[in-house]
Design a protein around this motif. Structure first.
Motif, short mmCIF file in Angstrom:
data_model
loop_
_atom_site.label_atom_id
_atom_site.label_comp_id
_atom_site.label_asym_id
_atom_site.label_seq_id
_atom_site.Cartn_x
_atom_site.Cartn_y
_atom_site.Cartn_z
N ASN A 1 21.17 -60.87 -47.84
CA ASN A 1 20.24 -59.76 -47.66
C ASN A 1 19.13 -59.93 -48.69
O ASN A 1 19.33 -59.70 -49.88
N ASP B 1 16.87 -53.89 -43.54
CA ASP B 1 16.95 -54.98 -44.52
C ASP B 1 16.45 -56.29 -43.91
O ASP B 1 16.53 -56.50 -42.69
N ILE C 1 17.27 -59.88 -43.39
CA ILE C 1 18.52 -60.64 -43.37
C ILE C 1 18.26 -62.10 -43.03
O ILE C 1 17.52 -62.41 -42.10
#
Length: 320
Positions: A53, A132, A134
């Protein structure tokens, strides 16, 4: 007289032996509880999940000249994109770039010591929907997510709504400028003697020249670190920690002619960031067991007793 001297030497020898044995026992026990005696085994783990992440990691950048002045966005722009290849389908999402802020981007306590400089002139990334960022890799079914950053000549308007300079004027300005992309990325240091957390965060800075004569593509990887510790007083148990570190050893670069076209038109350089899918660095840490400590103490005890017996026998034989 012989009996008296024998008793004296026996008593003194016993006291000396007892003191030596106690001191040696304390030495081994202190080393055991401090964890000073440890073994580290390094290997490469191929059976793992390549995932990270980026939102939870330091990732900051700045496009600047040689003297540290930020490049006018009417000349060059930095365009970050998140790529997702799912089977035969490819999607590209433009990321949001904004000025970095400790309170907004990195409020975690661990960054208090790491970010000991002003980051407001640097750029941080986010997704438009707030999710997020990723990076991941899956073999079956095939899935890969990574990021490409393009440094391109300004076209049309900037993000702030200002009109770009004409291309002829941009080329004239670039001819007299030295442009660099400065990267600040989170990396992981290893402290094997840190019982609580052997994985310590720090940042790594890289300054890469952006050429106007040739087009460059740079490829960087983040690498997963798996840290396994065998701990426990009598019954050992495995404590597993993991993190992701920026790995400069994987850096690759390609050089192209100025006619090379990228996804973003008029790009000068591209920078690709992904999670390494080949292997993870694995460390296995084990401490000295209590059985080994007891065996070491017992071995020293036997040695001390043999030495004391020899000394006493040598001394008492002289009085017979």
């Amino acid at each position: 007289d012989y009996k008296l001297y024998s008793n004296i030497f026996g008593f003194v020898g016993t006291i000396i032996a007892a003191l030596l044995l106690v001191s040696e026992a304390l030495y081994f026990l202190i080393n055991y509880f401090n964890g000073d005696q440890l073994t580290i085994i390094f290997s490469q783990e191929t059976n793992y999940s390549p995932y990270m992440n980026l939102t939870d990691k330091l990732f900051l950048y700045m496009l600047a000249t040689q003297d540290g002045t930020t490049v006018d966005p009417r000349i060059l722009q930095v365009i970050p994109t998140l790529w997702k290849i799912n089977g035969t389908n490819t999607s590209v999402e433009r990321l949001i770039s904004s000025s970095c802020s400790r309170e907004k981007n990195y409020p975690q306590e661990k960054y208090d010591k790491i970010l000991d400089f002003d980051i407001s002139k640097l750029t941080c990334l986010s997704k438009e929907n707030g999710d997020d960022i990723i990076f991941k890799y899956e073999f079956e079914p095939y899935l890969k997510q990574y990021m490409n950053i393009y440094v391109a000549k300004c076209q049309g308007y900037t993000l702030e709504g200002e009109e770009c300079f004409p291309l002829e004027e941009i080329d004239e300005k670039l001819a007299d400028m030295n442009i660099f992309l400065s990267l600040y990325t989170e990396t992981i240091g290893l402290d094997h003697h840190n019982n609580k957390n052997p994985l310590t965060s720090s940042y790594l800075s890289q300054t890469i020249a952006v050429s106007n004569d040739f087009k460059y593509s740079y490829f960087y990887d983040f690498r997963k670190i798996i840290y396994e510790t065998k701990e426990g007083f009598l019954f050992k148990k495995d404590k597993v920690m993991s993190d992701v570190s920026f790995d400069l050893s994987t850096r690759l670069q390609s050089i192209y002619a100025n006619t090379k076209e990228f996804l973003v038109p008029l790009s000068l350089s591209t920078f690709q960031f992904s999670i390494n899918q080949e292997y993870a660095d694995k460390y296995q840490r084990s401490y000295q067991s209590i059985e080994t400590v007891i065996a070491n103490i017992g071995g020293v005890c036997n040695l001390v007793i043999i030495i004391i017996k020899f000394i006493i026998k040598f001394l008492t034989d002289g009085f017979i």
